[in-house]
Design an enzyme around this catalytic site. Structure first.
Site, PDB file in Angstrom:
ATOM      1  N   LYS A 190       0.653  -1.597  -0.412  1.00 19.61           N
ATOM      2  CA  LYS A 190      -0.143  -0.285   0.088  1.00 19.61           C
ATOM      3  C   LYS A 190       0.828   1.202  -0.377  1.00 19.61           C
ATOM      4  O   LYS A 190       1.482   1.646   1.188  1.00 19.61           O
ATOM      5  CB  LYS A 190      -0.736  -0.044   1.264  1.00 19.61           C
ATOM      6  CG  LYS A 190      -2.070   1.398   1.144  1.00 19.61           C
ATOM      7  CD  LYS A 190      -2.349   1.762   2.785  1.00 19.61           C
ATOM      8  CE  LYS A 190      -1.941   3.082   3.072  1.00 19.61           C
ATOM      9  NZ  LYS A 190      -1.645   4.397   2.648  1.00 19.61           N
ATOM     10  N   GLU A 265      10.787   1.579   9.316  1.00 18.45           N
ATOM     11  CA  GLU A 265      11.566   3.106   9.400  1.00 18.45           C
ATOM     12  C   GLU A 265      10.737   4.604   9.510  1.00 18.45           C
ATOM     13  O   GLU A 265      10.498   4.560   8.694  1.00 18.45           O
ATOM     14  CB  GLU A 265      11.632   2.620   8.114  1.00 18.45           C
ATOM     15  CG  GLU A 265      12.741   1.297   8.051  1.00 18.45           C
ATOM     16  CD  GLU A 265      14.296   1.066   8.189  1.00 18.45           C
ATOM     17  OE1 GLU A 265      14.864   1.927   8.630  1.00 18.45           O
ATOM     18  OE2 GLU A 265      14.199   0.014   8.828  1.00 18.45           O
ATOM     19  N   CYS A 299      13.340  11.740   5.325  1.00 12.89           N
ATOM     20  CA  CYS A 299      13.777  11.202   6.682  1.00 12.89           C
ATOM     21  C   CYS A 299      15.586  11.348   7.148  1.00 12.89           C
ATOM     22  O   CYS A 299      15.242  11.772   8.190  1.00 12.89           O
ATOM     23  CB  CYS A 299      13.692   9.795   6.821  1.00 12.89           C
ATOM     24  SG  CYS A 299      14.241   9.063   5.340  1.00 12.89           S
ATOM     25  N   GLU A 400      10.397  17.236  14.504  1.00 13.86           N
ATOM     26  CA  GLU A 400      10.693  16.812  12.737  1.00 13.86           C
ATOM     27  C   GLU A 400       9.782  17.451  12.084  1.00 13.86           C
ATOM     28  O   GLU A 400       8.480  17.683  12.053  1.00 13.86           O
ATOM     29  CB  GLU A 400      10.185  15.062  12.384  1.00 13.86           C
ATOM     30  CG  GLU A 400      10.529  15.113  10.828  1.00 13.86           C
ATOM     31  CD  GLU A 400      10.402  13.718  10.368  1.00 13.86           C
ATOM     32  OE1 GLU A 400       9.064  13.241  10.914  1.00 13.86           O
ATOM     33  OE2 GLU A 400      11.064  13.046   9.568  1.00 13.86           O
TER      34      GLU A 400
HETATM   35  P1  NDP Z   1       2.956   8.564   7.236  1.00 10.96           P
HETATM   36  O1  NDP Z   1       2.880   8.197   8.138  1.00 10.96           O
HETATM   37  O2  NDP Z   1       1.909  10.035   7.518  1.00 10.96           O
HETATM   38  O3  NDP Z   1       2.163   7.763   5.470  1.00 10.96           O
HETATM   39  C1  NDP Z   1       2.714   6.791   5.626  1.00 10.96           C
HETATM   40  C2  NDP Z   1       2.686   5.338   5.120  1.00 10.96           C
HETATM   41  O4  NDP Z   1       1.025   4.894   6.106  1.00 10.96           O
HETATM   42  C3  NDP Z   1       1.508   6.205   4.522  1.00 10.96           C
HETATM   43  O5  NDP Z   1       1.033   4.949   3.130  1.00 10.96           O
HETATM   44  C4  NDP Z   1      -0.375   6.240   4.966  1.00 10.96           C
HETATM   45  O6  NDP Z   1      -1.146   6.116   4.097  1.00 10.96           O
HETATM   46  C5  NDP Z   1      -0.363   5.131   5.396  1.00 10.96           C
HETATM   47  N1  NDP Z   1      -0.994   5.378   7.517  1.00 10.96           N
HETATM   48  C6  NDP Z   1      -1.363   6.812   8.076  1.00 10.96           C
HETATM   49  N2  NDP Z   1      -1.960   5.902   9.291  1.00 10.96           N
HETATM   50  C7  NDP Z   1      -1.926   4.403   9.147  1.00 10.96           C
HETATM   51  C8  NDP Z   1      -2.792   4.002   9.847  1.00 10.96           C
HETATM   52  N3  NDP Z   1      -3.124   4.171  10.982  1.00 10.96           N
HETATM   53  N4  NDP Z   1      -3.048   2.381   9.531  1.00 10.96           N
HETATM   54  C9  NDP Z   1      -2.037   1.563   8.969  1.00 10.96           C
HETATM   55  N5  NDP Z   1      -0.993   3.079   7.270  1.00 10.96           N
HETATM   56  C10 NDP Z   1      -1.122   3.806   8.159  1.00 10.96           C
HETATM   57  O7  NDP Z   1       3.973   9.199   6.167  1.00 10.96           O
HETATM   58  P2  NDP Z   1       4.307  10.497   5.799  1.00 10.96           P
HETATM   59  O8  NDP Z   1       3.576   9.504   4.111  1.00 10.96           O
HETATM   60  O9  NDP Z   1       3.879  11.673   6.031  1.00 10.96           O
HETATM   61  O10 NDP Z   1       5.290  10.221   5.074  1.00 10.96           O
HETATM   62  C11 NDP Z   1       6.577  10.997   6.426  1.00 10.96           C
HETATM   63  C12 NDP Z   1       7.223  10.423   7.348  1.00 10.96           C
HETATM   64  O11 NDP Z   1       7.700   8.582   6.872  1.00 10.96           O
HETATM   65  C13 NDP Z   1       8.367  11.151   8.157  1.00 10.96           C
HETATM   66  O12 NDP Z   1       8.159  10.986   9.591  1.00 10.96           O
HETATM   67  C14 NDP Z   1       9.820  10.661   7.941  1.00 10.96           C
HETATM   68  O13 NDP Z   1       9.981  10.728   8.529  1.00 10.96           O
HETATM   69  C15 NDP Z   1       9.070   9.489   7.443  1.00 10.96           C
HETATM   70  N6  NDP Z   1      10.057   8.002   6.609  1.00 10.96           N
HETATM   71  C16 NDP Z   1      11.112   7.650   7.369  1.00 10.96           C
HETATM   72  C17 NDP Z   1      12.135   6.804   6.746  1.00 10.96           C
HETATM   73  C18 NDP Z   1      13.261   5.856   6.714  1.00 10.96           C
HETATM   74  O14 NDP Z   1      13.184   5.404   5.702  1.00 10.96           O
HETATM   75  N7  NDP Z   1      13.716   6.037   8.374  1.00 10.96           N
HETATM   76  C19 NDP Z   1      12.652   7.138   4.757  1.00 10.96           C
HETATM   77  C20 NDP Z   1      11.304   7.849   4.893  1.00 10.96           C
HETATM   78  C21 NDP Z   1      10.466   8.396   5.325  1.00 10.96           C
HETATM   79  P3  NDP Z   1      -1.839   7.705   3.414  1.00 10.96           P
HETATM   80  O15 NDP Z   1      -0.773   8.476   3.788  1.00 10.96           O
HETATM   81  O16 NDP Z   1      -1.631   7.148   2.093  1.00 10.96           O
HETATM   82  O17 NDP Z   1      -2.682   8.261   4.257  1.00 10.96           O
END
Ligand code: NDP
Length: 507
Positions: A190, A265, A299, A400
């Protein structure tokens, strides 16, 4: 002409591109009848449409992945066979490099000057993972006594749900999927609702490469409905998630009921530490890159600049001058290096942190403005921003932000620098700039983050694991250790020849 400089390729489409879900080896529009429409955050043009997967689609996808794992050929194939298919996928991504790059530029507002490079990194990950398909092995013990032998098998864990964020859509999926496939897992994926295009297009390429039906299933939908369903599903053995720390914690709760393996991650608050003896010209360039790459939405964005007090004023000015001169604006202009941020929500979050920085008494030395239009392009533009006189306890130095906002924090000694660098809840990445080998090693050893880069920043390689310490994550991705991530061990003990001992006394 350099192809990337050809402006005719990099244009918004007349109508949005339509994608399909991949379920059980078939490309389809799902059962909900609903569509997700994505507008470019730079031009506000509708650029993509994805079918919204309903609950029934998710159930079919998990069932297909389970069948493919329990009864299908994939986990039983020789590693060499799996490797051949992964390499074919890499070739197909290479063949469609430009097309995939354009999808990401449009959906994410990413500058076209960098987006093809990200596709190249993805290709490399598929190729590297293919090599691991032939190196997934356990252990043997011939030291357990007479006529006894132990085998430790390393076996694929099962169905993996993969949930990915919007910031590096194909690249982050490529840190997970080929590695899981290499060892024989199956998957339900997803991607973020904001940038699902390249994941769905990859589904078509997987079929073309000959991946058997059901082995990878790719759905579009929201995290709160589709994502949570996958994380709670009893037939999912593992969740591999990249995203925010807050959602990572929620997912841990979801997964607890069925005790799934988790790979998380998560977020970061990376520091770049610059000592007075460093190559300051190189350091300044990478500090600017570290905070402005992808408009600070990485990130590992180097959002805190820890700089030795003796050079703090001069060095911060050099960095601010460089950040001011970085081409900023329309991401479809090949000269541009910093585009808009991903969404209205992200724009509001970043601007609220800029306000918090001012309120808490930091000195704004560059930027600070945000506009929904730049040079005639409608979009969520946040100017490269620098705060000086930042105290380590301020919110802009702790939380962040995920935007192009740099906080400058002076320090006096190595011990101070390490203490400040370690002084957040996160532990993802740190940059260290010094020409003193002792300083470099002390920092490498004592900084509590999953990656420490010395005299470089956001370099990375498929061979090197991505690890989050503390609240930046659980588990690791990439590198040969990825084999461990997607497998579990099984002990097989052999006794050969007649068994001598009897437990029940015999008369
Ligand atoms: P989110 O945590 O908001 O979303 C990440 C994914 O999780 C999306 O596909 C989102 O779906 C999904 N999601 C949201 N809520 C739920 C839930 N309750 N249950 C299951 N899945 C869920 O992050 P962002 O997309 O805003 O990305 C930015 C974040 O990602 C930053 O905090 C960044 O640091 C982190 N990141 C970490 C990396 C690493 O390697 N450590 C690398 C890149 C980013 P949808 O948004 O489609 O609703």
């Amino acid at each position: 002409m350099n192809e990337i400089a050809d402006p005719r390729i990099w244009v918004t489409p007349d109508k949005p591109q339509e994608f399909k879900l991949l379920i059980d080896g078939a490309l389809e529009s799902g059962s909900s009848g609903e569509w997700i429409e994505r507008s470019s955050p730079a031009h506000r043009a509708a650029v993509s449409r994805y079918p919204r997967a309903g609950e029934a689609d998710a159930e079919r996808a998990v069932a297909a992945a389970k069948r493919a794992f329990d009864d299908g050929a994939w986990p039983r194939l020789a590693g060499a066979e799996r490797a051949r298919i992964l390499l074919r996928v890499a070739d197909l991504i290479r063949e469609h490099r430009r097309e995939l790059a354009l999808i990401e530029a449009l959906e994410g507002g990413k500058p076209v000057s960098s987006v093809e490079g990200e596709i190249d990194v993805s290709i490399d990950l598929w190729e590297y993972a293919a090599s691991l398909a032939r190196h997934c092995y356990g252990d043997t013990y011939d030291s357990l006594g007479d006529k006894t032998m132990g085998l430790v098998l390393r076996q694929p864990i099962g169905v993996v749900a993969m949930i990915t964020p919007w910031n590096f859509p194909l690249l982050i999926l490529s840190q997970k999927l080929p590695f899981a496939l290499a060892v024989g897992c199956t998957a339900v994926i997803k991607p973020s609702e904001l940038t699902s295009g390249t994941a769905l297009r990859l589904g078509e390429l997987l079929l073309e490469a000959g991946l058997p039906g059901g082995v990878a299933n790719i759905l579009a939908g929201s995290g709160s409905s589709l994502g949570s369903l996958l994380c709670k599903h009893p037939d999912v053995a593992m969740v591999s998630f990249t995203g925010s720390t807050a959602v990572g914690k929620t997912i841990s709760h979801y997964a607890a009921d069925t005790l799934k393996r988790l790979s998380l991650e998560l977020g970061g608050k990376a520091a770049q530490i610059v000592f007075e003896d460093a190559d300051l010209d190189a350091a300044a360039d990478k500090v600017a890159f570290g905070i402005l790459h992808n408009a600070g939405q990485c990130c590992v964005s180097g959002t805190r600049l820890l700089v030795q007090r003796s050079i703090a004023e001069r060095f911060s000015k050099t960095v601010a001058d460089l950040m001011k001169s970085v081409p900023f604006g329309d991401p479809l202009d090949p000269r541009v290096k910093v585009g808009p941020v991903i969404s209205r929500q992200q724009y509001d979050t970043i601007t609220s942190y800029i306000e918090a920085g001012k309120q808490e008494g930091a000195t704004l030395v560059l930027g600070g403005a945000a506009n929904e239009e730049r040079n005639g392009v409608a979009g969520y533009f946040v100017e490269p921003t620098v705060f000086a006189d930042v105290a380590p306890s301020m919110r802009i130095a702790q939380e962040e932000i995920f935007g192009p906002v740099l906080s400058v924090i002076p320090f006096d000694t190595i011990a101070d620098a390490i203490r400040i660098a370690n002084g957040t809840i996160y532990g993802l990445a740190t940059g260290v700039w010094t020409s003193n080998v002792d300083t470099a090693f002390q920092c490498a050893r004592e900084i509590r983050s999953g990656t420490v880069e010395i005299n470089t920043y956001i370099a990375g390689a498929a061979e090197l694991p991505l690890v989050g310490h503390r609240q930046s994550g659980v588990g690791h991705e990439k590198g040969r250790f990825a084999v461990e991530e997607f497998t579990e061990l099984k002990t097989v003990q052999f006794q050969f020849g007649p068994l001598k001992d009897r437990w029940v006394p015999r008369s």
